[in-house]
Design a protein around this motif. Structure first.
Motif, PDB file in Angstrom:
ATOM      1  N   GLY A   1      42.864  41.488  28.555  1.00 44.72           N
ATOM      2  CA  GLY A   1      43.867  40.431  28.565  1.00 44.72           C
ATOM      3  C   GLY A   1      44.225  39.989  29.972  1.00 44.72           C
ATOM      4  O   GLY A   1      44.747  38.882  30.163  1.00 44.72           O
ATOM      5  N   ALA A   2      43.961  40.847  30.983  1.00 46.26           N
ATOM      6  CA  ALA A   2      44.247  40.466  32.367  1.00 46.26           C
ATOM      7  C   ALA A   2      43.425  39.255  32.776  1.00 46.26           C
ATOM      8  O   ALA A   2      43.883  38.435  33.581  1.00 46.26           O
ATOM      9  CB  ALA A   2      43.958  41.647  33.299  1.00 46.26           C
ATOM     10  N   TRP A   3      42.196  39.116  32.248  1.00 45.50           N
ATOM     11  CA  TRP A   3      41.406  37.915  32.556  1.00 45.50           C
ATOM     12  C   TRP A   3      42.134  36.671  32.047  1.00 45.50           C
ATOM     13  O   TRP A   3      42.165  35.633  32.715  1.00 45.50           O
ATOM     14  CB  TRP A   3      40.030  38.003  31.890  1.00 45.50           C
ATOM     15  CG  TRP A   3      39.241  39.210  32.253  1.00 45.50           C
ATOM     16  CD1 TRP A   3      39.393  39.984  33.372  1.00 45.50           C
ATOM     17  CD2 TRP A   3      38.184  39.800  31.496  1.00 45.50           C
ATOM     18  NE1 TRP A   3      38.498  41.012  33.360  1.00 45.50           N
ATOM     19  CE2 TRP A   3      37.735  40.937  32.229  1.00 45.50           C
ATOM     20  CE3 TRP A   3      37.565  39.491  30.294  1.00 45.50           C
ATOM     21  CZ2 TRP A   3      36.696  41.742  31.774  1.00 45.50           C
ATOM     22  CZ3 TRP A   3      36.534  40.295  29.841  1.00 45.50           C
ATOM     23  CH2 TRP A   3      36.110  41.404  30.571  1.00 45.50           C
ATOM     24  N   VAL A   4      42.713  36.790  30.844  1.00 45.29           N
ATOM     25  CA  VAL A   4      43.424  35.657  30.250  1.00 45.29           C
ATOM     26  C   VAL A   4      44.669  35.345  31.070  1.00 45.29           C
ATOM     27  O   VAL A   4      44.957  34.176  31.370  1.00 45.29           O
ATOM     28  CB  VAL A   4      43.788  35.967  28.788  1.00 45.29           C
ATOM     29  CG1 VAL A   4      44.480  34.776  28.143  1.00 45.29           C
ATOM     30  CG2 VAL A   4      42.552  36.358  27.995  1.00 45.29           C
ATOM     31  N   ARG A   5      45.422  36.361  31.451  1.00 43.57           N
ATOM     32  CA  ARG A   5      46.644  36.137  32.226  1.00 43.57           C
ATOM     33  C   ARG A   5      46.324  35.507  33.579  1.00 43.57           C
ATOM     34  O   ARG A   5      47.039  34.621  34.049  1.00 43.57           O
ATOM     35  CB  ARG A   5      47.389  37.461  32.418  1.00 43.57           C
ATOM     36  CG  ARG A   5      47.794  38.139  31.125  1.00 43.57           C
ATOM     37  CD  ARG A   5      48.847  39.207  31.354  1.00 43.57           C
ATOM     38  NE  ARG A   5      48.425  40.267  32.242  1.00 43.57           N
ATOM     39  CZ  ARG A   5      47.713  41.337  31.890  1.00 43.57           C
ATOM     40  NH1 ARG A   5      47.311  41.472  30.624  1.00 43.57           N
ATOM     41  NH2 ARG A   5      47.385  42.266  32.762  1.00 43.57           N
ATOM     42  N   GLU A   6      45.248  35.965  34.197  1.00 49.63           N
ATOM     43  CA  GLU A   6      44.882  35.372  35.493  1.00 49.63           C
ATOM     44  C   GLU A   6      44.512  33.902  35.334  1.00 49.63           C
ATOM     45  O   GLU A   6      44.933  33.048  36.135  1.00 49.63           O
ATOM     46  CB  GLU A   6      43.715  36.144  36.106  1.00 49.63           C
ATOM     47  CG  GLU A   6      43.319  35.632  37.485  1.00 49.63           C
ATOM     48  CD  GLU A   6      42.105  36.324  38.051  1.00 49.63           C
ATOM     49  OE1 GLU A   6      41.966  36.372  39.286  1.00 49.63           O
ATOM     50  OE2 GLU A   6      41.274  36.807  37.264  1.00 49.63           O
ATOM     51  N   ALA A   7      43.725  33.597  34.311  1.00 51.84           N
ATOM     52  CA  ALA A   7      43.365  32.197  34.070  1.00 51.84           C
ATOM     53  C   ALA A   7      44.605  31.370  33.736  1.00 51.84           C
ATOM     54  O   ALA A   7      44.727  30.208  34.167  1.00 51.84           O
ATOM     55  CB  ALA A   7      42.344  32.112  32.935  1.00 51.84           C
ATOM     56  N   ALA A   8      45.534  31.948  32.965  1.00 52.54           N
ATOM     57  CA  ALA A   8      46.760  31.218  32.625  1.00 52.54           C
ATOM     58  C   ALA A   8      47.590  30.943  33.866  1.00 52.54           C
ATOM     59  O   ALA A   8      48.122  29.832  34.040  1.00 52.54           O
ATOM     60  CB  ALA A   8      47.573  32.031  31.608  1.00 52.54           C
ATOM     61  N   MET A   9      47.702  31.922  34.757  1.00 55.28           N
ATOM     62  CA  MET A   9      48.448  31.713  36.001  1.00 55.28           C
ATOM     63  C   MET A   9      47.841  30.594  36.827  1.00 55.28           C
ATOM     64  O   MET A   9      48.538  29.696  37.315  1.00 55.28           O
ATOM     65  CB  MET A   9      48.450  33.003  36.829  1.00 55.28           C
ATOM     66  CG  MET A   9      49.406  34.061  36.363  1.00 55.28           C
ATOM     67  SD  MET A   9      49.516  35.416  37.548  1.00 55.28           S
ATOM     68  CE  MET A   9      47.895  36.148  37.402  1.00 55.28           C
TER      69      MET A   9
END
Length: 1192
Positions: free
Chosen positions: A868-876
């Motif tokens: 999920g960290a990949w998703v959070r980074e992309a969202a940021m």
């Protein structure tokens, strides 16, 4: 894959070790005083094992510093040896002290080398008997004291050099028959023979002793024949197939090699043929022991040198005179520097060559092909030494035999050995100029030698040795001798220095080029090239291919050889990274020779695109793409079409690449991955080059390939998936921009409808990788294809980012969907009142922000870790891009609550535990805060934030480092808007597992808590927020478990001591209720143990809450898990010791006895009785068993 890391593109350039050699950094022996003191303390420490080991280790550390500069020890060796030998020669010294002194002597010898060390040993007649007596007390099988025996043998080898007959030392040996004394000569020989067969390093010293002893004038007559006979018989009886045989043969071969090296020729010659015959029968080349084969070659060459008279070959080539003054004088006069020819030596050419010489040279030539480098190097030196004593004709035959090693039927070992031999012959002047033409030919081949073996190749050692040959030739020959070969050698060295795959070969070629520039002075543009392609610059492979090569190709002498080498040798290389770099290098070099690239290079590359070899096809297609694009860029500078450089045949050849590969089904199987990636690059470059294919059927084939590639990404191997996806997406963007627009810049309606319908439908695919590919493809589409369908595209992409039970594990598709949303918004722009299908409108913007913010809470985990960290980074990143876009174009559309939520979510990520994502969040946070083109509106607490995080922090702070990040992040706890989210992130960090993260986050949190202890309002606000975080994340193990650990730390460190003064403070009451709810029916041992620690910390609160906490702890004393019962009892015991007022003094002893003496991991009925006893002592009601529903 590491936890929390995004998958990287396969085929990335292999990282190369470019560590700089330390070099000579020391100027003198700086530890002289410490070493003297250390050696002086040996008598005091030798009896204490610990002190002895400390002293030995310290001395070893001091000496090891000088491994690279051992000569700095030379002025100090004498006093060090004297101090140590004083302890050895002292008759009162204990054996342990003697062994320790010899161990220190060995450490010095290991650093400085035994040859330099030998002359420091005392070697008087008076030393003979003491040394021999010390040998009598040695046990060759004692593996703890081998250093003593090694040093004694070296000492004895020096004593053997005393110029007195050993028989004089025997005294009245013959006149007193009743005594059984053995002559000194026999004792030394017995010692040498006994230690030649031991398994430790003393065997090497014994060989040195033999060489010094047997070659003495008084010994060689009496003992040499018998010793040689013994050694040959021992050698013949031994087998290299057993460990004992290998050890024995090693000792015999070392001894024989040392004897024939140091003995006089006339003394050794009578035995040489016999030794050679015995050595042949040993069949050492068949042995698997490298050491034995090397010693065999060493002995063979010494035998050969014994057969031949020592002489300086009159026919050898010499550069320079032996007189430096003569050299300089001739240089100033511009004359060639040659020594006068020795006519007398010519008359000595005619003499008989012993029969054994041919056998020796044959074995040396076989040794050049050995599988181990050390054997080949020894054989090469032997060939050089032997050739120097042969007549010219025979030496020339040897050179011819060496050149036979350079056949493509031979292995890489043969090529490597041949190069070493040629370098040795050239260095010694034994390779006459008449042979240079043939030698240079094979050396040029060796400089590019590369043979594929399975998934890799061999030949790096051959190329490195070929560079050594070029280096040696630069020093050996006059410039006029090498002038005919300058162009070939210079080009080959430049190519190797820039394009070789291995860094050691590039550096070797650079060094050889530098030597030739300095010694020969004939290499074109040598100084200019050296300043750019020096030893250190060629360490980086990408820099060599893409930067240095362009500079060197600017000199016309090197342009075509460099291009030809790339096309011939590197485009079809087995390493994909080399093929890709070669294609990019051809793109850069095309600008230096456009006509040559168009008329010669491109046709060759087109013919290679249909090669049966996969690697050749892949590299050729990439190279065609890059060369074509380079020609287009050159033509565009003159406002000409690319077809001005390309003829019709080449245009058709480029056009037919994809259809021909499709017809041959080249996109299937493992090779299909490479072909798809290469053709996608070709499509991109041909589209960018504006090839005249508008309306041609080939574009439909291109579109089919891109779609099929994106649709089949799940079938691609993981390491290549990202690279293929990126190539397909880039190809699609270029294809659409060039071929799918009308002359007015509008989209073809039919193409637009078909394309978007297909792509939006694929977003609902059950395959995650398919969603990834088509999400990225939609994000890469040009604006004219998106206009009129913006809302539909954004809705489809938002659906990809939504998490549902069916696709909860599709983290990578959500990541790519988020990136695509940001790209689409940037492509079409934002308009407040514009048509919803033409740009992002107010309603779509609100929904997009909602989707992006929703993904900031994606904490999906799987076997790869926190994906999920990949998703959070992309969202940021997408939130930052979108907010900056709206700020610059339509700031009125940014609502205050959206800005607040964005800043808070990013602040939470900046306080979490994964370093890389924390650093990215901090970067996003500071970018939004300090953006001034114009400033982002509605940032909460902007003024306070600008004071807490000045602009200097953007560049000066390493947010990856917990020690720098957390002290700054915790400042946000003082701002009410950010407190909740920062505390949520900090709770995960403080209760995490990584030691550095836990330590620095905990320290920062405690520092903040210490600062608000005297501010009741701030403390109440903080505690309320902390409880709210706990309440909102009940039964969410990702937060609740580390939060319990955080609470334990805070309670133990007195962060809430102020609340303990008030009975039943609301904070502890609510905290107790939350902990009870969190631990109820839990089977998570980690959570239960953390809960026990929190309960124990809450005992410090007074009032009714204390009794309730004790009840919970007593309940846990009868938990079904024995581990929890034991943990609870232990922690309650420690708590009662800490907070003595919890239990009355009259029962405290009994309570502690029950807690410590009870076996809490015993059966529950027995434990329950002790628990109830504690309830009575503590005044807590006994818990009652509750019957399970349905139980009778």
């Amino acid at each position: 894959m590491a936890l929390g890391e995004e998958p990287t593109a396969g085929g990335a350039e292999e990282a190369e070790d470019d560590t700089l050699t330390r070099g000579a950094a020391l100027e003198a022996f700086g530890e002289s005083v410490e070493t003297r003191a250390l050696l002086g303390r040996l008598r005091a420490v030798h009896g204490d094992r610990a002190a002895r080991e400390v002293a030995e280790e310290r001395f070893r550390v001091i000496m090891d510093k000088y491994q690279e500069q051992p000569h700095l020890l030379d002025p100090h060796l004498e006093w060090m040896v004297d101090l140590l030998l004083d302890a050895v020669r002292d008759g009162t010294s204990a054996p342990a002290l003697v062994h320790l002194a010899f161990k220190f002597l060995y450490i010095i010898t290991k650093v400085r080398g035994y040859k330099t060390f030998l002359r420091l040993f005392p070697h008087e007649v008076a030393d003979v008997w003491p040394v021999l007596d010390m040998f009598a007390s040695q046990n060759p099988k004692d593996h703890e004291t081998w250093e003593t025996r090694y040093m004694l043998l070296l000492w004895l080898s020096v004593i053997c050099l005393i110029p007195f007959d050993f028989s004089r030392l025997d005294g009245d040996l013959l006149t007193q028959p009743e005594q059984t004394r053995v002559p000194v000569m026999d004792r030394i020989l017995q010692i040498a023979e006994s230690y030649l067969v031991v398994s430790d390093k003393a065997r090497d010293a014994a060989a040195v002793l033999v060489s010094k002893f047997i070659t003495r004038p008084d010994v060689k007559q009496r003992k040499m024949p018998a010793f040689l006979d013994w050694s040959l018989r021992t050698l013949a009886r031994s087998s290299f197939r057993t460990i004992e045989g290998v050890i024995t043969m090693d000792g015999m071969l070392q001894a024989l090699a040392q004897i024939f090296k140091h003995g006089k020729r006339e003394d050794c010659l009578p035995y040489a043929a016999t030794v050679l015959e015995c050595l042949d029968r040993c069949r050492l080349p068949e042995s698997s022991q490298t050491l034995l084969r090397r010693l065999g070659i060493k002995l063979v060459q010494r035998l050969g040198l014994t057969f031949l008279r020592p002489r300086v070959a009159a026919w050898r080539y010499q550069r320079g005179c032996r007189s430096l003054a003569a050299n300089l004088q001739l240089r100033t006069q511009g004359q060639s520097v040659q020594e006068p020819h020795d006519a007398t030596a010519d008359r000595d050419e005619e003499y008989d060559i012993p029969e054994g010489v041919e056998s020796v040279i044959g074995q040396l030539l076989v040794g050049l092909k050995d599988r181990d480098t050390v054997v080949r190097w020894s054989a090469a030196k032997g060939v050089g030494r032997m050739a120097g004593r042969l007549p010219r004709e025979l030496a020339d035959d040897v050179v011819g035999s060496v050149l036979d090693c350079f056949s493509f039927q031979e292995t890489d070992s043969s090529w490597h050995g041949g190069c070493l031999a040629l370098a040795e012959l050239g260095r010694r002047g034994l390779l006459l100029p008449s042979r240079l033409a043939g030698v240079v030919t094979v050396i040029l081949k060796a400089l590019t030698y590369d043979q594929k073996r399975g998934a890799c190749s061999v030949g790096a050692n051959v190329r490195d040795a070929a560079c050594y040959v070029c280096w040696a030739f630069a020093r050996a020959y006059e410039p006029q001798e090498l002038r005919p070969f300058v162009a070939q050698v210079a080009s080959a060295l430049v190519v190797a220095a820039v394009f070789d795959r291995d860094v050691n070969c590039r550096r070797a070629a650079s060094a050889a080029f530098q030597e030739n520039v300095g010694r020969q002075g004939t290499f074109p543009h040598g100084i200019d090239i050296l300043t750019t392609a020096d030893y250190f610059a060629v360490g980086n492979r990408s820099n060599c291919y893409l930067v240095i090569s362009v500079f060197i190709a600017g000199f016309p002498e090197y342009t075509k050889p460099m291009i030809d080498h790339l096309v011939t040798m590197k485009i079809n290389h087995w390493d994909g990274a080399i093929r890709e770099l070669s294609a990019k290098a051809l793109h850069n070099l095309t600008q230096q020779a456009p006509d040559y690239s168009a008329t010669h290079v491109l046709p060759r590359l087109l013919s290679m695109t249909l090669s049966p070899d996969l690697h050749t096809r892949h590299g050729a297609i990439l190279a065609c793409a890059e060369v074509t694009h380079a020609l287009y860029r050159l033509a565009a500078q003159e406002d000409r079409p690319v077809t001005d450089y390309l003829d019709e045949k080449e245009v058709q050849g480029l056009k037919q690449i994809q259809p021909q590969l499709c017809d041959r089904q080249a996109y299937r199987g493992l090779g299909g991955e490479l072909m798809r990636q290469a053709v996608c690059v070709l499509i991109e470059k041909l589209s960018l080059s504006k090839m005249p294919f508008r309306g041609d059927a080939v574009t439909d084939g291109w579109q089919w390939l891109i779609d099929d590639t994106l649709r089949r990404l799940h079938l691609v191997s993981g390491h290549a998936r990202q690279q293929i996806k990126d190539a397909a997406v880039s190809a699609l963007a270029a294809l659409c921009r060039e071929y799918y627009s009308t002359e007015q810049g509008q989209a073809d309606p039919v193409v637009q409808e078909s394309l978007l319908e297909r792509y939006l439908a694929e977003l609902r695919s059950p395959e995650e990788m398919t969603r990834c590919g088509f999400s990225s493809a939609l994000g890469a589409l040009p604006g004219f294809l998106l206009r009129g369908r913006v809302r539909q595209v954004l809705a489809g992409l938002r659906a990809v980012t939504h998490t549902s039970p069916e696709d909860v594990s599709f983290a990578e598709s959500r990541r790519d969907g988020l990136k695509a949303i940001a790209r689409v918004c940037k492509t079409v722009g934002v308009r407040a009142d514009g048509p919803a299908e033409e740009a992002v409108c107010r309603e779509d913007l609100s929904q997009t922000f909602s989707a992006l913010l929703g993904c900031m809470g994606d904490y999906t985990t799987d076997s790869r870790g926190d994906v999920g960290a990949w998703v959070r980074e992309a969202a940021m990143t997408s939130l930052m891009d979108l907010m900056l876009l709206v700020t610059q174009s339509q700031p009125a559309l940014l609502e205050a609550h959206v800005c607040e939520r964005v800043m808070c979510c990013v602040a939470q990520q900046a306080s979490e535990k994964i370093d890389r994502f924390r650093a990215r969040a901090a970067q996003v946070f500071l970018t939004l805060l300090h953006f001034d083109g114009p400033p982002v509106p509605h940032v909460p607490h902007r003024e306070e934030l600008e004071k807490l995080f000045p602009r200097s922090d953007v560049a000066s702070v390493n947010w990856n480092a917990p020690s720098q990040a957390f002290p700054r992040v915790t400042r946000l706890l003082g701002l009410p808007t950010y407190r909740y989210h920062v505390l949520l992130g900090l709770a995960v960090s403080v209760g995490g597992l990584t030691e550095s993260t836990v330590r620095h986050s905990t320290q920062s949190l405690f520092e903040y808590m210490k600062g608000i202890q005297r501010d009741p309002q701030a403390l109440e606000s903080f505690s309320g927020t902390l409880l709210q975080v706990f309440e909102d994340n009940l039964l969410n193990d990702r937060v609740s478990v580390p939060l319990l650990k955080t609470l334990d730390q805070m309670l133990a460190n007195g962060c809430f001591d102020v609340f303990t003064w008030e009975e039943n403070h609301p904070f502890c009451v609510k905290l107790l209720a939350l902990c009870k709810e969190e631990l109820a029916k839990s089977k998570d041992v980690q959570k239960l143990r953390s809960g026990v620690a929190v309960f124990c910390g809450m005992v410090q609160f007074c009032g009714d809450v204390r009794r309730k906490v004790l009840l919970q702890l007593l309940l846990l004393l009868c938990h079904p898990f024995p581990l929890i019962r034991k943990t609870t009892a232990s922690q309650v015991y420690e708590t009662l010791l800490t907070y003595s007022d919890v239990v009355g003094a009259d029962v405290l002893g009994e309570v502690m006895a029950v807690l410590s003496d009870t076996a809490w991991d015993a059966d529950l009925p027995a434990v329950r009785g002790q628990r109830n006893r504690l309830c009575d002592l503590l005044g807590v009601p006994r818990p009652q068993l509750v019957a399970k529903p349905g139980a009778r």
